[in-house]
Design an enzyme around this catalytic site. Sequence first.
Site, PDB file in Angstrom:
ATOM      1  N   CYS A   1       0.837  -1.205   0.000  1.00 32.08           N
ATOM      2  CA  CYS A   1       0.000   0.000   0.000  1.00 32.08           C
ATOM      3  C   CYS A   1       0.869   1.252   0.000  1.00 32.08           C
ATOM      4  O   CYS A   1       1.707   1.452   0.890  1.00 32.08           O
ATOM      5  CB  CYS A   1      -0.927  -0.034   1.215  1.00 32.08           C
ATOM      6  SG  CYS A   1      -1.691   1.546   1.623  1.00 32.08           S
TER       7      CYS A   1
ATOM      8  N   CYS B   1       0.427   3.490   3.049  1.00 29.70           N
ATOM      9  CA  CYS B   1       1.055   2.848   4.213  1.00 29.70           C
ATOM     10  C   CYS B   1       2.553   3.116   4.234  1.00 29.70           C
ATOM     11  O   CYS B   1       3.141   3.382   5.285  1.00 29.70           O
ATOM     12  CB  CYS B   1       0.804   1.346   4.197  1.00 29.70           C
ATOM     13  SG  CYS B   1      -0.948   0.874   4.221  1.00 29.70           S
TER      14      CYS B   1
END
Length: 430
Positions: free
Chosen positions: A58, A61
């Site tokens: 991600c 992230c």
Amino acid sequence: MRLLMILLLLSCIFKSGICSTADQFKVDGKVLELDESNFDSAISSFDYILVDFYAPWCGHCKRLSPQLDEAAPVLAGLKEPIVIAKVNADKYTSLASKHDVDAYPTLKLFMHGISIEYFGPRKAELLVQYLKKFVAPDVSVLSSDSAISDFVEAAGSFFPIYIGFGLNETVISNLAVKYKKRAWFSVAKDFSDDVMVLYDFDKVPALVALHPSYKQQSIFYGPFEDEFLGDFIKQNLLPLVVPLNHETLKLLKDEERKIVLTITADENEDQSQNLIKVLKAAASANRDLVFGYVGVKQWEDFADKFGVDGKTKLPKMIVWNGDEEYFSVIGIESLDKEDQGSQISQFLEGYREGRTERKTVKGPSFMGFINSLIGIRTVYIIVFIVAVLMLIQSIGKDDEPLRVGRRDEVDHAESSEAESSQYGPEKKED
């Protein structure tokens, strides 16, 4: 000696549970790595722990991770430490599912074992400032001019600030507990005339509500019974006129009042700024309503929900219930450039008298809206999954129609992904 060792071991067990568990989790300023084997132990070991449920692939992230690393030692050094931990939710799927993680990254703050989803900023310095609110006293007692100044500075600009001058903390303690997650509360026991001039009140007791980021304040002189005091506090949790964006929209989630929404072409234009000043005056006299505004240039997808397109005359005013319905006032949907104060008064009068037309919020382009919020990678995944399900359906024996999802699920997805372009609350991906 052997007996002494046994006694020490038993003492360790009775005082701290299992010694290895106590040694495993330390408030040392580092981000803990949790999994299914130690998650519950970590949550029970700390009064306050912020958990980042992430996926290694991600993008958001990856950008968030160094911010958490930077914030962790500062939060660990607070008088009431806040520990930061992370969980690879893509690997430990059952743990993620248990905690209702449906997008990455999802941040959850566990306070004494009870979790709330974190919707605050994601930059390290701002994240620290935001989280300090959760470990602060319900009501701070300020005993000098410098203490008042330090309190306001430390509170920052994310939450409204209430300062009770000449008030006993017990007067606002119940409401301070009720709204602890949404505002700072304090009482000033000792202060000078200079402070009275600075905060523009001329007698005590007085409760001053500040919105530092909007440079607004309101003053309440009583009566200080719960009903009247509660109304003042609740009404001042929001600024007089709310600029609607991904960050502020969540503040309206539990708002019971209707929202008078003004849609402009560009909220930063001089004409729009002048209009906002007029709206503030109207908001001050109509506290039973919330006033907000949005620029098409700033958030076109949101404006599109209310039927605004290239042919719409702007500024446009509607009354929105915060969900799927809104009302236009017959004959006064748009404002002219001249005498906008009178037009707004007529709009409010028409609304209160029921001269309205009820409409349903329009859904924007599904692909365009989803793409703008959660990124093209997730769109491809969604399209692929839907295509596979449709193929299975077409060759199956059952004729039951495919269910895409409920409206509340879509709302959750929209709010969860809304911060993809900024650090603000609910910024998720994939």
